[in-house]
Motif scaffolding. Structure first.
Motif, short mmCIF file in Angstrom:
data_model
loop_
_atom_site.label_atom_id
_atom_site.label_comp_id
_atom_site.label_asym_id
_atom_site.label_seq_id
_atom_site.Cartn_x
_atom_site.Cartn_y
_atom_site.Cartn_z
N GLN A 173 12.95 0.89 30.43
CA GLN A 173 11.97 0.22 29.95
C GLN A 173 10.80 -0.13 30.91
O GLN A 173 9.64 -0.07 30.51
CB GLN A 173 12.39 -1.00 29.03
CG GLN A 173 12.98 -0.66 27.80
CD GLN A 173 13.72 -1.92 27.08
OE1 GLN A 173 13.78 -2.90 27.72
NE2 GLN A 173 14.31 -1.79 26.06
N VAL A 174 11.40 -0.87 32.00
CA VAL A 174 10.46 -1.29 33.03
C VAL A 174 9.68 0.03 33.65
O VAL A 174 8.50 0.26 33.72
CB VAL A 174 10.88 -1.89 33.92
CG1 VAL A 174 10.26 -2.09 35.32
CG2 VAL A 174 11.62 -3.50 33.58
N SER A 175 10.59 1.03 33.75
CA SER A 175 10.00 2.26 34.43
C SER A 175 9.12 3.04 33.69
O SER A 175 7.87 3.56 34.04
CB SER A 175 11.40 3.33 34.74
OG SER A 175 11.98 2.92 35.74
N LEU A 176 9.30 3.08 32.53
CA LEU A 176 8.36 3.45 31.26
C LEU A 176 6.99 2.90 31.22
O LEU A 176 6.14 3.54 31.15
CB LEU A 176 8.91 3.59 29.96
CG LEU A 176 8.20 3.90 28.82
CD1 LEU A 176 7.98 5.48 29.08
CD2 LEU A 176 8.75 3.65 27.41
N LEU A 209 -0.26 7.20 34.08
CA LEU A 209 -0.86 8.08 33.00
C LEU A 209 -2.26 7.47 32.82
O LEU A 209 -3.15 8.40 32.60
CB LEU A 209 -0.09 8.11 31.67
CG LEU A 209 1.30 8.96 31.92
CD1 LEU A 209 2.06 9.05 30.68
CD2 LEU A 209 1.22 10.43 32.73
N ALA A 210 -2.33 6.08 32.40
CA ALA A 210 -3.59 5.64 32.05
C ALA A 210 -4.45 5.58 33.33
O ALA A 210 -5.59 5.79 33.09
CB ALA A 210 -3.41 4.10 31.78
N GLY A 234 5.36 -4.64 33.03
CA GLY A 234 6.55 -4.13 33.81
C GLY A 234 7.25 -5.22 34.72
O GLY A 234 8.33 -5.26 34.73
N ALA A 235 6.36 -5.96 35.62
CA ALA A 235 6.76 -6.74 36.43
C ALA A 235 7.52 -7.88 35.84
O ALA A 235 8.29 -8.40 36.06
CB ALA A 235 5.60 -7.28 37.36
N VAL A 236 6.92 -8.39 34.49
CA VAL A 236 7.38 -9.56 33.96
C VAL A 236 8.58 -9.02 33.26
O VAL A 236 9.77 -10.01 33.22
CB VAL A 236 6.37 -9.98 32.98
CG1 VAL A 236 7.00 -11.19 31.96
CG2 VAL A 236 5.20 -10.73 33.53
N HIS A 237 8.60 -7.92 32.74
CA HIS A 237 9.98 -7.68 31.87
C HIS A 237 11.07 -7.40 33.05
O HIS A 237 12.21 -7.65 32.79
CB HIS A 237 9.59 -6.40 31.31
CG HIS A 237 10.99 -5.85 30.30
ND1 HIS A 237 11.59 -6.71 29.41
CD2 HIS A 237 11.59 -4.75 30.14
CE1 HIS A 237 12.61 -6.09 29.08
NE2 HIS A 237 12.56 -4.84 29.04
N MET A 295 14.61 4.05 40.31
CA MET A 295 13.90 4.36 39.24
C MET A 295 12.43 3.22 39.06
O MET A 295 11.41 3.69 39.09
CB MET A 295 14.51 4.53 37.90
CG MET A 295 13.40 5.06 37.08
SD MET A 295 14.19 5.01 34.91
CE MET A 295 15.50 6.26 35.64
N ILE A 296 12.87 1.97 39.06
CA ILE A 296 11.83 0.97 39.32
C ILE A 296 10.80 0.91 40.45
O ILE A 296 9.89 0.79 40.39
CB ILE A 296 12.55 -0.46 38.87
CG1 ILE A 296 13.11 -0.42 37.37
CG2 ILE A 296 11.66 -1.49 39.06
CD1 ILE A 296 13.91 -1.84 37.19
#
Length: 364
Positions: A56-59, A66-67, A113-116, A162-163
């Motif tokens: 999830q973090v990597s996503l 992509l943005a 992502g950092a918070v999660h 991955m992260i």
């Protein structure tokens, strides 16, 4: 009965007073509750849950990348003049909306992502730390370094590749948004800074001077001695109808091609080159100040001085428009003019110098 009730209350009030005094005298009236017992998270005890959180973090980091790519693509592909309807915003610039959304998503996903990552995978064990003087001793410094290494290890930054890789990728791409926006600082070097719409004028294909107020071609006798008139390019091969205010690029073109015409007694013209570029005392100079590009519109008839209203740069139009006061660094460019068979004023070449303020590739 009323007296008895009062008597019953008095001893209680006195006792309460004594108890309050005992509490106030205590050194530590409130017991230290300590830290609550640590409760492991699901990701601490379930490796499948930890892997799921890692994905999830990597996503989120991948979406950020992509943005950022979408930001750059929008900047290149979307026409700045395109207007779209977005509910409930109404009619807005498609480019501004795309840039704002993509950059916002890129930055949000990095933060989310950092918070999660911190809430699900990094160590959440609470450690008390006593206050200490601002200046740390060697022991404290060594302890801080050790804690940093321990925290880095507990975060899984080295172990969870991955992260780590997606975070590095998203953080590396985001600054490209700012680099791309530098393109809006102006035209690219060597492209259009040194030419204007008058560049199409040649001795065989001249361009007529058009009065900006009447939108009609001008003759020398239309310009009185001591007067100031403004002109723009007339019809040419690329613009059969001339430069019109309805043209999409009118502001960009007129910003460099704006012309001011004065007529001076030929005997009062001090610079021989300037006189040769004019016609019977009619001189055509760029209207754009060579300091920061303000339009010049103030003319002193007796002295033949043109004054920029922005920073008071003053040019002597009778002496090649040289700078006699102010911050401007070089004279106003002059346009060579003459007349055609019908007596109309025409230009046969572009300005003798690049128009506007100095830039890095300018030699004069």
């Amino acid at each position: 009965m009323s007296q008895d009730m009062s008597d019953d209350k008095l001893p209680q009030a006195h006792g309460a007073g004594e108890g309050h005094g005992e509490v106030a005298a205590a050194d530590n009236p409130f017991a230290d509750p300590g830290l609550p017992p640590h409760e492991p998270r699901r990701t601490d005890i379930d490796e499948r849950a930890a892997k799921r959180a890692e994905r999830q973090v990597s996503l989120l980091f991948i979406v950020s990348m992509l943005a950022t790519v979408g930001f750059i693509a929008s900047y290149v592909a979307i026409d700045p003049a395109k207007i779209v309807y977005i509910f409930p915003l109404g009619h807005i610039s498609a480019l501004n909306f795309a840039l704002g959304m993509t950059l916002g998503v890129a930055l949000f996903c990095i933060g989310a992502g950092a918070v999660h990552w911190a809430r699900t995978l990094m160590s959440d064990v609470e450690l008390p730390a006593e206050r200490h003087p601002i200046e740390a001793d060697d022991e404290v410094r060594a302890d801080v370094i050790q804690q940093f290494k321990t925290g880095a290890g507990e975060s899984g930054f080295g172990r969870r590749k991955m992260i780590r890789n997606t975070l590095i990728g998203s953080m590396a791409l985001v600054p490209l948004s700012g680099v791309v926006l530098l393109r809006d600082l102006g035209p690219l070097p060597g492209t259009s800074l040194d030419t204007t719409a008058w560049k199409e004028a040649t001795p065989t294909t001249p361009i007529r001077l058009i009065n900006v107020n009447t939108n009609l071609p001008m003759k020398a006798e239309d310009i009185a001695v001591g007067s100031l008139t403004f002109a723009k390019p007339g019809p040419s091969a690329l613009r059969p109808d001339g430069l019109q205010e309805s043209d999409e690029d009118f502001q960009q073109v007129i910003a460099k091609s704006a012309l001011m015409l004065i007529r001076i007694q030929p005997s009062d013209i001090k610079d021989a080159k300037s006189a040769a570029l004019g016609f019977e005392g009619v001189l055509a100079y760029s209207k754009i100040c060579t300091h920061v590009g303000c339009p010049i519109s103030l003319y002193e008839q007796q002295t033949h001085h043109a004054l920029c209203p922005c920073h008071q740069s003053t040019f002597d139009l009778s002496d090649g428009a040289r700078v006699i006061f102010g911050p401007a660094g070089h004279p106003l460019p002059q346009l060579k003019i003459t007349t055609d068979a019908s007596g109309y004023l025409i230009a046969t070449q572009d300005f003798d110098l690049p128009v506007g303020p100095s830039f890095w590739e300018r030699n004069a």
